[in-house]
Write a protein that holds these residues in place. Sequence first.
Motif, PDB file in Angstrom:
ATOM      1  N   HIS A  42      39.847   8.482  41.716  1.00 25.95           N
ATOM      2  CA  HIS A  42      39.241   7.448  40.876  1.00 25.95           C
ATOM      3  C   HIS A  42      40.110   6.196  40.957  1.00 25.95           C
ATOM      4  CE1 HIS A  42      36.583   6.238  37.536  1.00 25.95           C
ATOM      5  NE2 HIS A  42      37.645   5.598  37.043  1.00 25.95           N
ATOM      6  N   HIS A  45      44.191   5.501  39.947  1.00 27.43           N
ATOM      7  CA  HIS A  45      44.919   6.762  39.801  1.00 27.43           C
ATOM      8  C   HIS A  45      46.149   6.817  40.701  1.00 27.43           C
ATOM      9  CE1 HIS A  45      42.026   9.620  37.510  1.00 27.43           C
ATOM     10  NE2 HIS A  45      41.906   8.368  37.080  1.00 27.43           N
ATOM     11  N   GLN A 134      45.048  10.622  32.565  1.00 25.15           N
ATOM     12  CA  GLN A 134      43.621  10.357  32.388  1.00 25.15           C
ATOM     13  C   GLN A 134      42.743  11.568  32.667  1.00 25.15           C
ATOM     14  OE1 GLN A 134      42.411   7.447  31.275  1.00 25.15           O
ATOM     15  NE2 GLN A 134      44.429   6.483  31.188  1.00 25.15           N
ATOM     16  N   GLN A 137      37.884  11.836  36.307  1.00 27.10           N
ATOM     17  CA  GLN A 137      36.968  10.763  35.936  1.00 27.10           C
ATOM     18  C   GLN A 137      35.836  10.679  36.954  1.00 27.10           C
ATOM     19  OE1 GLN A 137      40.412   7.820  35.053  1.00 27.10           O
ATOM     20  NE2 GLN A 137      38.885   7.330  33.487  1.00 27.10           N
TER      21      GLN A 137
END
Length: 230
Positions: A42, A45, A134, A137
């Motif tokens: 993503h 990243h 995160q 995604q």
Amino acid sequence: ASSFAVEELEQQEHVQASIKNGDFDLKDFPPSRVRNFSIIAHIDHGKSTLADRLMQYTGAIQPNSRSQYLDKLQVERERGITVKAQTASLVYRHMGDWYLLNLIDTPGHVDFNYEVSRSLSACQGAILLVDATQGIQAQTMANFYLAFDQNLTMLPILNKMDMPAANSEKVCQELELAFDMQPEEVLLVSAKTGLGIQNVLPAVIKGIDAPQGQQDGPLRLLLFDAYYDD
């Protein structure tokens, strides 16, 4: 100095001296010691930072080279994103043998999905990079299935492990649930600080198949990119 730091410095010095002296020749690398792989993830990243770190680690570029070294377009430099896939060839010594590792850094934004697909067609495997702060995604999912549809080997790596918000246990669970990737297969790194970088290329060599072909057969090639210098 740590043994890792000494090993990294020796690798860099040897490769830089060999390139300067013209000691390396593509004929020195049989297909069994070649690996072709992309980095997919993503946006934001850390793909380009990981590419930078791998190039520095192998001596392809100097340690003080500018960041996002492979991003050449003005918009890429200004916005800090990768728009066009870029390539780099890394020479790396593993278990006494020299390997040629052909790396493709790919875009992470959904608008440039075709660049990722095109890059994967030139590879036998891919690093699936995930931000440990995160988790999975949208483009993590999309790029995984692009590689999966091409039957490529994928190496899961969690990046940004130097960040206080990094949660490797949670993200490893996400990878297992979404992609059936086992937690013990996941490498933990920080492309920014160099943490765990020494484990990446051995995993590429061990986990990704060498390209197939007949060395004595007629020339066949996939024209991946071209550069016109006027």
